[in-house]
Design an enzyme around this catalytic site. Structure first.
Site, short mmCIF file in Angstrom:
data_model
loop_
_atom_site.label_atom_id
_atom_site.label_comp_id
_atom_site.label_asym_id
_atom_site.label_seq_id
_atom_site.Cartn_x
_atom_site.Cartn_y
_atom_site.Cartn_z
N TYR A 1 0.83 -1.21 0.00
CA TYR A 1 0.00 0.00 0.00
C TYR A 1 0.86 1.25 0.00
CZ TYR A 1 0.85 0.96 4.98
OH TYR A 1 1.43 1.28 6.18
N ARG B 1 8.21 3.75 -4.50
CA ARG B 1 8.21 2.81 -3.37
C ARG B 1 7.18 1.70 -3.58
NH1 ARG B 1 7.55 5.48 2.44
NH2 ARG B 1 5.39 5.63 1.79
N ARG C 1 -8.07 -20.26 -1.63
CA ARG C 1 -7.05 -20.11 -0.61
C ARG C 1 -5.99 -21.22 -0.68
NH1 ARG C 1 -5.21 -21.46 4.24
NH2 ARG C 1 -4.35 -19.79 5.50
N HIS D 1 -1.43 -21.35 0.07
CA HIS D 1 -0.23 -20.54 0.29
C HIS D 1 0.48 -20.25 -1.03
CE1 HIS D 1 -1.13 -21.54 4.37
NE2 HIS D 1 -0.08 -20.90 4.84
N LYS E 1 6.29 -1.94 1.85
CA LYS E 1 5.15 -1.39 2.60
C LYS E 1 3.97 -2.34 2.46
CE LYS E 1 3.14 3.24 3.25
NZ LYS E 1 3.23 3.27 4.68
N GLU F 1 12.00 2.48 14.08
CA GLU F 1 11.06 3.49 13.57
C GLU F 1 9.80 3.46 14.42
OE1 GLU F 1 9.77 2.59 9.53
OE2 GLU F 1 9.69 0.45 9.97
N LEU G 1 10.99 1.30 6.95
CA LEU G 1 10.42 1.79 5.71
C LEU G 1 11.21 3.03 5.27
CD1 LEU G 1 7.84 1.25 3.89
CD2 LEU G 1 6.97 3.34 4.93
#
Ligand code: PMP
Length: 285
Positions: free
Chosen positions: A33, A52, A99, A101, A146, A179, A203
Site C-alpha cells: 500500500y 516505493r 485459498r 499458500h 510497505k 522506527e 520503511l
C-alpha cells in the site's frame, strides 16, 4: 462530498466498495500500500510514493502495473473528491484465488484506493509534543516493503494508547531504534540529526527523505546511522516523521523526559521547512 473508493477502475462511495473474500490481501496480507497526502489541492511527492510502491510490487513478484495507469487512477479519484487536504490510500493485492499458500504467477493484481480528508493532528500535540514508549520490534525482516501486514504496528500503537502514550517506537533486540508504528524516528544531539539507515528493517519514508534534503539545503548536519534507546533518552530533541505525522515532536520516551521536556528549535525549524516544501514543490495539481 462523500469519501470515495476506487475499485479496479470504478469510482464509488466507500461504503459501496466490495472485494471478494478470497482476495489474497484479505487472507494472507499479500498486499502492498501507499498513503499520499495533498497540500492545498496538490499531491506531495507522488512519484516517490509510486517508486516505493513499485519496489514492493517487484520484490513480491506481482505482475507489473504501468505507472501511467496508476497515476491517472489516482488523479481521477483525487479530483473527484476535491479535498484540498486529501489522504489517498492505495492498496494493491496479488489477486483473488482459492485459498492456498502457493500462488499462480498469472493472478491479476487488485487495485483499491480510498480518498478522505486528512484530519489534522491536534495543535496541542504539534505545539507541545507527544509521549512515546519503546516496544520490541516483532515485525518481519522486510520492513522496506510497505505491506498491508501491520499487525505488530497496530498492537504496538494500541499498547501505547492503552498505557496513556501517543505512539510506540520499535527497538531491535540489541536496542537499536528502528522506527515508529507509522513514522520514522530522528534524534538530534549537539545540533546533528541521526536517523536509522535505509536497511530492510525500516520503511524508507518519503518524509524522512524530504527532511534529509532540507538538512542539505539549510546546512544541518545529519547522519544515517544506528543509535540506541539510550541515545534516544539522552538526545536534545526527538521527532517522528511521516506523511500525516509530518514532523512531530517527541518529548517523552518510556519514563524519560527528553532534554527539558520542551519542543526543540530544530524540530520546529524542520516542521516549518517541510510545510514550505510541500507548498512550494508540488508534484501534480
Ligand atoms: N515507517 C512506517 C512503518 C510507516 O508506516 C510510515 C508511514 N507510511 C513511515 C515510516 C513514514 O513514511 P512516509 O514518510 O513515507 O509516510
Amino acid at each position: 462530498m462523500p469519501d470515495l473508493a476506487y475499485l479496479n477502475g470504478e469510482i464509488m462511495p466507500i461504503d459501496q466498495a466490495r472485494v471478494p473474500i478470497e482476495d489474497r490481501g484479505y487472507q494472507f496480507a499479500d498486499g502492498v500500500y501507499e498513503y499520499i497526502a495533498s497540500y492545498e489541492g496538490r499531491l506531495f511527492r507522488l512519484e516517490a510514493h509510486l517508486d516505493r510502491l513499485e519496489h514492493g510490487l517487484r520484490e513480491l513478484g506481482y505482475a507489473p502495473i504501468p505507472r501511467p495507469h496508476l497515476r491517472s487512477a489516482i488523479a481521477e479519484l483525487f479530483q473527484r473528491a476535491g479535498y484540498a487536504r486529501a489522504g489517498i490510500y492505495i492498496q494493491i493485492t496479488r489477486g483473488v484465488a482459492p485459498r492456498n499458500h502457493a500462488f499462480a504467477t498469472t493472478l491479476t493484481p487488485q487495485i483499491v484506493m480510498t480518498v478522505r480528508e486528512i484530519k489534522a493532528i491536534p495543535a496541542d500535540l504539534r505545539d507541545n509534543g507527544i509521549q512515546t514508549i519503546t516496544v520490541r520490534d516483532l515485525r518481519w525482516s522486510r520492513c522496506d516493503i510497505k505491506t498491508t501486514q501491520l499487525l505488530a504496528n497496530c498492537l504496538a500503537k494500541q499498547k501505547a494508547l492503552a498505557s496513556g502514550y501517543y505512539d510506540a517506537i520499535f527497538v531491535s533486540d540489541q536496542d537499536i531504534v528502528r522506527e515508529g508504528t507509522s513514522s520514522n524516528v530522528f534524534a538530534v544531539s549537539n545540533g546533528r540529526l541521526t536517523t536509522h539507515p535505509l536497511t530492510p528493517h525500516i520503511l524508507p519514508g518519503i518524509t524522512r527523505m524530504a527532511i534529509l534534503e532540507i538538512c542539505g539545503e539549510i546546512g544541518l548536519e545529519f547522519s544515517e546511522s544506528f543509535f540506541t534507546r539510550e541515545n534516544l533518552y539522552a538526545a536534545d530533541e526527538v521527532f517522528l516523521s511521516g506523511t500525516v505525522t509530518e514532523v512531530l515532536p517527541v518529548i517523552g520516551v518510556d519514563d524519560r523526559i527528553i532534554a527539558n521536556g520542551g519542543v526543540g528549535p530544530i524540530t520546529r525549524q524542520l516542521y516549518a521547512a517541510l510545510g514550505a516544501k510541500a507548498l512550494d514543490r508540488p508534484d501534480v495539481r
